[in-house]
Structure formats: C-alpha cells, structure tokens
Motif scaffolding. Structure first.
Motif, PDB file in Angstrom:
ATOM      1  N   ILE A  99      29.988 -28.064  31.333  1.00 49.39           N
ATOM      2  CA  ILE A  99      28.892 -27.506  31.011  1.00 49.39           C
ATOM      3  C   ILE A  99      27.638 -27.172  30.055  1.00 49.39           C
ATOM      4  O   ILE A  99      28.159 -25.381  30.949  1.00 49.39           O
ATOM      5  CB  ILE A  99      27.628 -28.916  31.706  1.00 49.39           C
ATOM      6  N   SER A 100      27.739 -26.839  29.047  1.00 50.31           N
ATOM      7  CA  SER A 100      26.695 -25.683  28.470  1.00 50.31           C
ATOM      8  C   SER A 100      25.059 -24.945  28.433  1.00 50.31           C
ATOM      9  O   SER A 100      24.592 -26.339  29.209  1.00 50.31           O
ATOM     10  CB  SER A 100      27.027 -25.374  26.567  1.00 50.31           C
ATOM     11  N   SER A 101      24.691 -24.275  28.083  1.00 48.35           N
ATOM     12  CA  SER A 101      23.556 -24.463  28.912  1.00 48.35           C
ATOM     13  C   SER A 101      22.773 -25.163  27.145  1.00 48.35           C
ATOM     14  O   SER A 101      23.072 -25.494  26.317  1.00 48.35           O
ATOM     15  CB  SER A 101      23.032 -22.539  28.168  1.00 48.35           C
ATOM     16  N   ALA A 102      21.236 -24.701  27.695  1.00 45.27           N
ATOM     17  CA  ALA A 102      21.090 -25.553  26.635  1.00 45.27           C
ATOM     18  C   ALA A 102      21.064 -25.275  25.012  1.00 45.27           C
ATOM     19  O   ALA A 102      21.185 -24.436  24.887  1.00 45.27           O
ATOM     20  CB  ALA A 102      19.341 -25.480  26.719  1.00 45.27           C
ATOM     21  N   ILE A 103      21.527 -26.536  24.346  1.00 47.21           N
ATOM     22  CA  ILE A 103      21.514 -25.496  22.892  1.00 47.21           C
ATOM     23  C   ILE A 103      20.527 -26.664  21.980  1.00 47.21           C
ATOM     24  O   ILE A 103      19.378 -28.061  23.309  1.00 47.21           O
ATOM     25  CB  ILE A 103      22.360 -26.911  22.357  1.00 47.21           C
ATOM     26  N   THR A 104      20.232 -26.593  21.454  1.00 48.15           N
ATOM     27  CA  THR A 104      19.428 -27.630  19.841  1.00 48.15           C
ATOM     28  C   THR A 104      20.463 -28.704  18.954  1.00 48.15           C
ATOM     29  O   THR A 104      20.753 -27.590  18.133  1.00 48.15           O
ATOM     30  CB  THR A 104      17.979 -26.861  19.196  1.00 48.15           C
ATOM     31  N   SER A 105      19.554 -29.798  19.315  1.00 47.12           N
ATOM     32  CA  SER A 105      20.565 -30.840  18.146  1.00 47.12           C
ATOM     33  C   SER A 105      19.170 -31.061  17.148  1.00 47.12           C
ATOM     34  O   SER A 105      18.214 -31.542  17.878  1.00 47.12           O
ATOM     35  CB  SER A 105      21.612 -31.950  18.995  1.00 47.12           C
ATOM     36  N   VAL A 106      19.835 -31.054  16.506  1.00 49.37           N
ATOM     37  CA  VAL A 106      19.163 -31.921  14.498  1.00 49.37           C
ATOM     38  C   VAL A 106      19.818 -33.014  14.064  1.00 49.37           C
ATOM     39  O   VAL A 106      21.023 -32.318  14.162  1.00 49.37           O
ATOM     40  CB  VAL A 106      18.461 -30.558  13.854  1.00 49.37           C
TER      41      VAL A 106
ATOM     42  N   GLN B  69      17.112 -43.532  13.661  1.00 48.07           N
ATOM     43  CA  GLN B  69      16.026 -44.640  13.288  1.00 48.07           C
ATOM     44  C   GLN B  69      15.416 -44.150  12.069  1.00 48.07           C
ATOM     45  O   GLN B  69      13.989 -44.509  12.421  1.00 48.07           O
ATOM     46  CB  GLN B  69      15.578 -45.259  14.550  1.00 48.07           C
ATOM     47  N   ALA B  70      15.795 -43.763  11.283  1.00 53.15           N
ATOM     48  CA  ALA B  70      14.849 -43.422   9.954  1.00 53.15           C
ATOM     49  C   ALA B  70      14.122 -42.042  10.128  1.00 53.15           C
ATOM     50  O   ALA B  70      13.548 -41.739   9.327  1.00 53.15           O
ATOM     51  CB  ALA B  70      14.937 -44.244   9.329  1.00 53.15           C
ATOM     52  N   GLU B  71      14.463 -41.592  11.510  1.00 54.34           N
ATOM     53  CA  GLU B  71      13.679 -40.482  11.340  1.00 54.34           C
ATOM     54  C   GLU B  71      14.934 -38.477  11.694  1.00 54.34           C
ATOM     55  O   GLU B  71      15.613 -38.749  12.647  1.00 54.34           O
ATOM     56  CB  GLU B  71      13.001 -40.565  12.372  1.00 54.34           C
ATOM     57  N   VAL B  72      14.194 -37.734  11.389  1.00 48.43           N
ATOM     58  CA  VAL B  72      14.968 -36.602  11.695  1.00 48.43           C
ATOM     59  C   VAL B  72      14.417 -36.441  12.861  1.00 48.43           C
ATOM     60  O   VAL B  72      12.985 -35.819  13.124  1.00 48.43           O
ATOM     61  CB  VAL B  72      15.054 -35.651  10.382  1.00 48.43           C
TER      62      VAL B  72
ATOM     63  N   GLU C  82      19.212 -30.226  24.102  1.00 49.93           N
ATOM     64  CA  GLU C  82      20.473 -31.103  25.362  1.00 49.93           C
ATOM     65  C   GLU C  82      21.418 -29.998  25.315  1.00 49.93           C
ATOM     66  O   GLU C  82      21.106 -29.031  25.778  1.00 49.93           O
ATOM     67  CB  GLU C  82      21.575 -32.326  23.829  1.00 49.93           C
ATOM     68  N   PHE C  83      22.247 -30.957  26.273  1.00 50.55           N
ATOM     69  CA  PHE C  83      23.674 -30.057  27.288  1.00 50.55           C
ATOM     70  C   PHE C  83      24.752 -30.281  27.048  1.00 50.55           C
ATOM     71  O   PHE C  83      25.165 -32.095  26.701  1.00 50.55           O
ATOM     72  CB  PHE C  83      23.675 -30.331  28.918  1.00 50.55           C
TER      73      PHE C  83
END
Length: 107
Positions: A36-43, A47-50, A55-56
């Motif tokens: 399990i990694s440290s916290a990451i940022t996912s982009v 549902q048609a929104e960025v 996440e981990f």
C-alpha cells in the motif's frame, strides 16, 4: 514463467479501505503480498467531470490462477462503483521470490 504470476494494481479512497482489502486478499491466500503506497493524487474523468482525489495505490502480487477470485473480492469489498483493477503479467524475476508466492498462496 509462462504468465504464471501477475502484478495487480488498484486504488482505494482511504488507508482504512486499502488495508481492509489487502488483509482480506492475503488472509484468503489469493495474494502473497499487497503493498500500500502513501497517499497519491489521482486526476480522472468520471460522469463528465474532471475529478481530483487522494487515493492509496495497492500492488498485489499473485498467481494468474487466482485472478478471478481476486476480481470477485475487489468487486465485493471495494467502496467504488467501478474500481480500478489492472493486471500486468510478470515475465521475469527472482526465482526464490516466485517460489514464495506459490507457497504463500496455497490453500
């Protein structure tokens, strides 16, 4: 290796759900190890929104034969409607490590 081993990747929205999923997979002997990694940022688009979320990431080491059961467990235990589950075949590595994966995931 004959595609005997997989590295699976998924993400969870928080550390608690990541740990819960990891423990379930190891206890059921479906995975030899889940990192399990440290916290990451996912982009991503949903549902048609960025969206941008923390996440981990989980790296799951397993046998190919266990993929269907792991997929079922992820779908059952994961909090997302559509969880990420990506399987990468492992074609080379330390033979002793592969032996350990086999031994650890025997019922």
């Amino acid at each position: 290796m004959n595609n005997e081993f997989l590295l699976l990747m998924t993400t969870c929205p928080d550390e608690a759900s990541a740990k819960s999923l990891a423990h379930a997979l190891v206890k059921k002997k479906l995975a030899a190890c889940v990192q399990i990694s440290s916290a990451i940022t996912s982009v991503y688009e949903w549902q048609a929104e960025v969206c941008e979320e923390t996440e981990f990431c989980l790296h799951i080491k397993c046998l190919t034969v266990h993929y269907p059961a792991i997929e079922a467990a992820v779908l059952q235990l994961h909090p997302y409607d559509v969880p990420e589950l990506i399987a990468l075949p492992v074609t080379q590595g330390l033979p002793a490590y592969f032996d350990w994966i086999k031994e650890t995931t025997q019922p």
